[in-house]
Design a protein around this motif. Structure first.
Motif, PDB file in Angstrom:
ATOM      1  N   THR A 195      -4.590  -1.060  -7.847  1.00 56.90           N
ATOM      2  CA  THR A 195      -5.584   0.143  -8.018  1.00 56.90           C
ATOM      3  C   THR A 195      -4.896   1.221  -8.342  1.00 56.90           C
ATOM      4  O   THR A 195      -3.928   1.735  -7.760  1.00 56.90           O
ATOM      5  CB  THR A 195      -6.276   0.385  -6.590  1.00 56.90           C
ATOM      6  OG1 THR A 195      -6.669  -0.717  -6.201  1.00 56.90           O
ATOM      7  CG2 THR A 195      -7.142   1.720  -6.730  1.00 56.90           C
ATOM      8  N   GLU A 241       0.722  -1.165  -0.010  1.00 61.08           N
ATOM      9  CA  GLU A 241      -0.021  -0.002   0.170  1.00 61.08           C
ATOM     10  C   GLU A 241       1.014   1.128  -0.154  1.00 61.08           C
ATOM     11  O   GLU A 241       1.819   1.357   0.774  1.00 61.08           O
ATOM     12  CB  GLU A 241      -0.898   0.226   1.136  1.00 61.08           C
ATOM     13  CG  GLU A 241      -2.088   0.935   0.976  1.00 61.08           C
ATOM     14  CD  GLU A 241      -3.348   0.328   2.077  1.00 61.08           C
ATOM     15  OE1 GLU A 241      -4.024   1.149   2.501  1.00 61.08           O
ATOM     16  OE2 GLU A 241      -3.222  -0.696   2.631  1.00 61.08           O
ATOM     17  N   GLU A 261      -9.485  -0.515 -10.483  1.00 64.79           N
ATOM     18  CA  GLU A 261      -9.004  -1.431  -9.874  1.00 64.79           C
ATOM     19  C   GLU A 261      -8.740  -2.505 -11.144  1.00 64.79           C
ATOM     20  O   GLU A 261      -9.720  -3.093 -11.753  1.00 64.79           O
ATOM     21  CB  GLU A 261     -10.107  -2.295  -8.883  1.00 64.79           C
ATOM     22  CG  GLU A 261     -10.344  -1.311  -7.607  1.00 64.79           C
ATOM     23  CD  GLU A 261     -11.551  -1.884  -6.843  1.00 64.79           C
ATOM     24  OE1 GLU A 261     -11.462  -3.304  -6.856  1.00 64.79           O
ATOM     25  OE2 GLU A 261     -11.865  -1.038  -6.079  1.00 64.79           O
ATOM     26  N   ARG A 305     -13.371  -2.842 -11.179  1.00 64.37           N
ATOM     27  CA  ARG A 305     -14.023  -1.762 -11.110  1.00 64.37           C
ATOM     28  C   ARG A 305     -13.509  -0.577 -11.599  1.00 64.37           C
ATOM     29  O   ARG A 305     -12.257  -0.253 -11.274  1.00 64.37           O
ATOM     30  CB  ARG A 305     -14.588  -1.638  -9.322  1.00 64.37           C
ATOM     31  CG  ARG A 305     -15.577  -0.711  -8.828  1.00 64.37           C
ATOM     32  CD  ARG A 305     -15.688  -0.664  -7.568  1.00 64.37           C
ATOM     33  NE  ARG A 305     -16.163   0.456  -7.190  1.00 64.37           N
ATOM     34  CZ  ARG A 305     -15.589   1.690  -6.692  1.00 64.37           C
ATOM     35  NH1 ARG A 305     -14.047   1.719  -6.720  1.00 64.37           N
ATOM     36  NH2 ARG A 305     -16.317   2.641  -6.414  1.00 64.37           N
ATOM     37  N   VAL A 356      -4.724   5.294  -9.541  1.00 62.86           N
ATOM     38  CA  VAL A 356      -5.640   6.647  -9.435  1.00 62.86           C
ATOM     39  C   VAL A 356      -4.968   7.634 -10.457  1.00 62.86           C
ATOM     40  O   VAL A 356      -3.859   8.124 -10.398  1.00 62.86           O
ATOM     41  CB  VAL A 356      -5.276   6.851  -8.023  1.00 62.86           C
ATOM     42  CG1 VAL A 356      -6.376   8.343  -7.594  1.00 62.86           C
ATOM     43  CG2 VAL A 356      -5.710   6.019  -6.829  1.00 62.86           C
ATOM     44  N   ALA A 401     -10.652  -5.350 -15.599  1.00 63.53           N
ATOM     45  CA  ALA A 401     -10.704  -4.367 -14.371  1.00 63.53           C
ATOM     46  C   ALA A 401     -11.691  -5.046 -13.788  1.00 63.53           C
ATOM     47  O   ALA A 401     -12.836  -5.681 -14.054  1.00 63.53           O
ATOM     48  CB  ALA A 401     -11.224  -2.768 -14.956  1.00 63.53           C
ATOM     49  N   SER A 442     -10.289   6.404 -10.303  1.00 62.72           N
ATOM     50  CA  SER A 442      -9.279   5.267  -9.987  1.00 62.72           C
ATOM     51  C   SER A 442      -9.951   4.091 -10.725  1.00 62.72           C
ATOM     52  O   SER A 442     -11.143   4.244 -11.276  1.00 62.72           O
ATOM     53  CB  SER A 442      -9.396   4.650  -8.239  1.00 62.72           C
ATOM     54  OG  SER A 442     -10.844   4.309  -7.984  1.00 62.72           O
TER      55      SER A 442
END
Lengths: 139, 139, 139, 139
Positions: free
Chosen positions: B109, A65, B91, B84, B111, B82, B89
């Motif tokens: 993910t 992360e 995913e 989402r 952004v 993907a 963003s």
């Protein structure tokens, strides 16, 4: 509970055209933290492990992360602990901060394998005893 | 639902002293898959995004599972879909196979941010419409 | 006289905070040109050479002149020829252009060695015959 | 005459499937030596140079001779001196030894440029005075 610490500087070669650390370079740093941990804390340097004993500790899975970007010239302070030591594996927790700000948190599971067969090997007793010192205490 | 595909060869420079892909190099390949996806599928190459428009798509988080090692000379077949698409963003799900064998599965993910402020930006409508084509159907 | 050609795209991962190719990445590309040349032109891929036959072609020396910077998204057209084929060595000439503009010129001497002993080995006859096709004609 | 010194350890990530340093990684180390020299000896760190002042010191040309291979775990002792300081350039001499054995010798010419225009800029007086301390005496 012990915490292994390591420090490196963000160099030109780690940064992308946006001037930020390119995230694959973070994984090179994570590998350096693990390699330095084995050499200095476990007393098992990667030359002996890989070349002499033909063993390795590949990542089985890893997650990261990214909390805030790092930039050219930042000093990164790394910590390494373990969530759990398995028979032939170790769940490591590696975090990088700069000037007290969290930059990234990494969870990775390494597995001790024989390089010829890629089969899992149990940790030698001496290494296991040291690894267990780094297991985080549970609440 | 569309699936973006990409292929690369495991070169000498990707391999470690054990003769296997060094996992930070996999993340360079993952970045290449994402970069090629934006250039070819979304029609938004990284030169225009980064240099002209001063936008970027850094990884907010990423996780990878390594199912089997890859070796010098292997051909890797990548797929990108993907899970989402958010306001700013996406995913992504990226998988690498070689000769039909699963090698790694990655969930990351990205952004969309403005590079000067690092603040999230909503996807432009055209890019969003294309990204949504790659969203996996749910059971 | 034959000329080996190869092409790659300048990716995000090759570029530095100035937005230009970071020159150590050029040497990774040069290695890819040499590796692809051996696989496709000489018919001797690096998996067979290194893993099966335990031979290698390390650089003994290399020099590069950088004529103009390369940027994110540029297509690089590479050519490889040879200045001379020795008993166990080859003096390669590798050049990169983009849209007809010279970007870099590289001269590197590889030596065929056995990986266990690092001792020079004579080129096998088949490889030598092919390598000699790439020797530049002299004025 | 001053000599700048730097040391690094050969890590897993620097080594190729033959267990030797992959030569493009040497150039990353050379860049680290130059970057550390500017930060510590010249007092001009790359963050200030690149990000604040929008200047850079790209390599105009570089050559390397590889005398003996380096392996996982070796400590490399680097030295940096200069052969000549030009108006906007510097001819650097960088050498790497391990346990007293010469591993590589590098000669590289850096040029101070403005990153927007890529035009050469004269060295600032303070930097020039320091750089000149590192010029090798001639026989």
């Amino acid at each position: 509970m012990a915490v292994f610490e390591h420090r490196n500087t963000i160099l030109f070669q780690h940064c992308d055209p946006a001037g930020l650390v390119f995230y694959p370079r973070y994984f090179e740093m994570v590998n350096e933290v693990v390699e330095t941990f084995f050499a200095r804390a476990v007393g098992w340097d990667f030359h002996r492990m890989h070349v002499v004993e033909r063993l390795g500790v590949p990542m089985g899975r890893i997650s990261a992360e990214f909390h805030a970007p790092s930039r050219l010239g930042d000093e990164l302070d790394w910590t390494l602990t373990a969530a759990r030591i398995g028979g032939a594996s170790a769940e490591l927790r590696i975090a990088g901060h700069s000037a007290g700000e969290a930059r990234l948190s990494v969870a990775g599971t390494i597995v001790l394998v024989h390089l010829e067969t890629m089969k899992a090997q149990r940790w030698p007793d001496g290494a296991r005893a040291i690894l267990e010192n780094y297991v985080e205490e549970q609440a």
